[in-house]
Design a protein around this motif. Sequence first.
Motif, PDB file in Angstrom:
ATOM      1  N   ARG A  76       0.825  -1.206   0.000  1.00 34.27           N
ATOM      2  CA  ARG A  76       0.000   0.000   0.000  1.00 34.27           C
ATOM      3  C   ARG A  76       0.859   1.255   0.000  1.00 34.27           C
ATOM      4  O   ARG A  76       0.576   2.213  -0.723  1.00 34.27           O
ATOM      5  N   TRP A  79       2.352   1.752  -3.396  1.00 31.34           N
ATOM      6  CA  TRP A  79       1.333   2.248  -4.316  1.00 31.34           C
ATOM      7  C   TRP A  79       1.130   3.747  -4.134  1.00 31.34           C
ATOM      8  O   TRP A  79       1.014   4.491  -5.112  1.00 31.34           O
ATOM      9  N   ASN A  80       1.092   4.205  -2.889  1.00 32.14           N
ATOM     10  CA  ASN A  80       0.968   5.647  -2.627  1.00 32.14           C
ATOM     11  C   ASN A  80       2.167   6.408  -3.186  1.00 32.14           C
ATOM     12  O   ASN A  80       2.010   7.479  -3.786  1.00 32.14           O
ATOM     13  N   SER A  81       3.359   5.867  -2.987  1.00 31.80           N
ATOM     14  CA  SER A  81       4.553   6.517  -3.523  1.00 31.80           C
ATOM     15  C   SER A  81       4.528   6.561  -5.041  1.00 31.80           C
ATOM     16  O   SER A  81       4.944   7.551  -5.658  1.00 31.80           O
ATOM     17  N   MET A  84       2.054   9.235  -6.194  1.00 33.96           N
ATOM     18  CA  MET A  84       2.635  10.554  -5.953  1.00 33.96           C
ATOM     19  C   MET A  84       3.753  10.858  -6.949  1.00 33.96           C
ATOM     20  O   MET A  84       3.809  11.946  -7.531  1.00 33.96           O
ATOM     21  N   TYR A 146      -4.733  12.497  -2.044  1.00 33.48           N
ATOM     22  CA  TYR A 146      -3.693  12.400  -3.064  1.00 33.48           C
ATOM     23  C   TYR A 146      -3.453  13.753  -3.725  1.00 33.48           C
ATOM     24  O   TYR A 146      -2.342  14.037  -4.189  1.00 33.48           O
ATOM     25  N   THR A 223      -0.058  14.593   5.650  1.00 31.72           N
ATOM     26  CA  THR A 223      -0.827  13.354   5.801  1.00 31.72           C
ATOM     27  C   THR A 223      -0.698  12.839   7.230  1.00 31.72           C
ATOM     28  O   THR A 223       0.412  12.719   7.758  1.00 31.72           O
ATOM     29  N   SER A 227      -3.277   5.255   5.824  1.00 32.96           N
ATOM     30  CA  SER A 227      -3.468   4.647   4.508  1.00 32.96           C
ATOM     31  C   SER A 227      -2.813   5.446   3.393  1.00 32.96           C
ATOM     32  O   SER A 227      -2.724   4.977   2.260  1.00 32.96           O
ATOM     33  N   LEU A 228      -2.353   6.662   3.703  1.00 32.40           N
ATOM     34  CA  LEU A 228      -1.692   7.505   2.716  1.00 32.40           C
ATOM     35  C   LEU A 228      -0.185   7.600   2.940  1.00 32.40           C
ATOM     36  O   LEU A 228       0.481   8.394   2.288  1.00 32.40           O
ATOM     37  N   TYR A 229       0.355   6.793   3.838  1.00 36.11           N
ATOM     38  CA  TYR A 229       1.797   6.815   4.067  1.00 36.11           C
ATOM     39  C   TYR A 229       2.536   6.384   2.799  1.00 36.11           C
ATOM     40  O   TYR A 229       2.111   5.467   2.092  1.00 36.11           O
ATOM     41  N   THR A 230       3.651   7.043   2.534  1.00 31.57           N
ATOM     42  CA  THR A 230       4.525   6.640   1.436  1.00 31.57           C
ATOM     43  C   THR A 230       5.604   5.709   1.977  1.00 31.57           C
ATOM     44  O   THR A 230       5.798   5.588   3.195  1.00 31.57           O
TER      45      THR A 230
END
Length: 282
Positions: A76, A79-81, A84, A146, A223, A227-230
């Motif tokens: 996860r 995916w965020n990274s 971004m 995002y 953030t 759930s938005l952690y890179t």
Amino acid sequence: MVENRPLLTFLTHFALIMGVVFLCFPVWMALVASTHGPDALARSPIPMWFGDQGWQNYSQLLAAGLPEAGGVPLGRMMWNSLIMALGITFGKIAVSILAAYAVVYFRFPFRMGFFWMIFITLMLPVEVRILPTFDVVTKLGLLNTYTVLIIPLIASATATLLFRQFFLTIPDELVEAARIDRAGPMRFFWDILMPLSRTNIAALFIILFIYGWNQYLWPFLVTSDESLYTVVMGIQRMVNSGEALPVWHLIMGTAILAMVPPVLVVIAMQKLFVKGLVESEK
């Protein structure tokens, strides 16, 4: 005529090999450490060859995550990274190439003044821009999205300058030919400038992707939703685990996985990257 000097050739290759070993040794140690259990890394000497815990370590990282990183699976965070990094990359290239196109090929009042205003932002440290930008996105209610990870970072004075300098080398004959063919501004942009800028875009894509992938301070500020952690934030939280001892074998596995996407991008676009730095296709 180049003379054959065996000693000089040997010294050159030896220095090159030693440089590669010096740069790759930390990566090798991280890869080896990620395949061992926590006990093996707590003893001396540190193992120099692969262990038998690699599958378990990477499975835990990708599927379950760690409590030290908020319990978010590494997949996860990667995916965020990726979202971004790609958002920043495409956004910077789109904004910069259009800005450079306007500055070079359109005549409007204060044209160069606007360009120098963009250029001067290169002299501003990041810390000067972070506080007012954070205040704006807070008032707009964009935190923990995002959008806030991408939009504030898509402006790029460096990319605008590079595209402007490239467009200035385009022969005037191409512009005149486009006018004779009655090509409008956007057709000239898409059919002529974009194909010519292909290698420059590829070179910037690699640089900007790595820039976006390695972002830490801005995502950390905007953030708080786990759930938005890179992935970079995840590594930092694993290392700074408070009173608990860092789980170094999992930290090293996370670092190895975090290197994979940038390395793949560089390998896939290596030829275009080199051409974008040393050649011009005009």
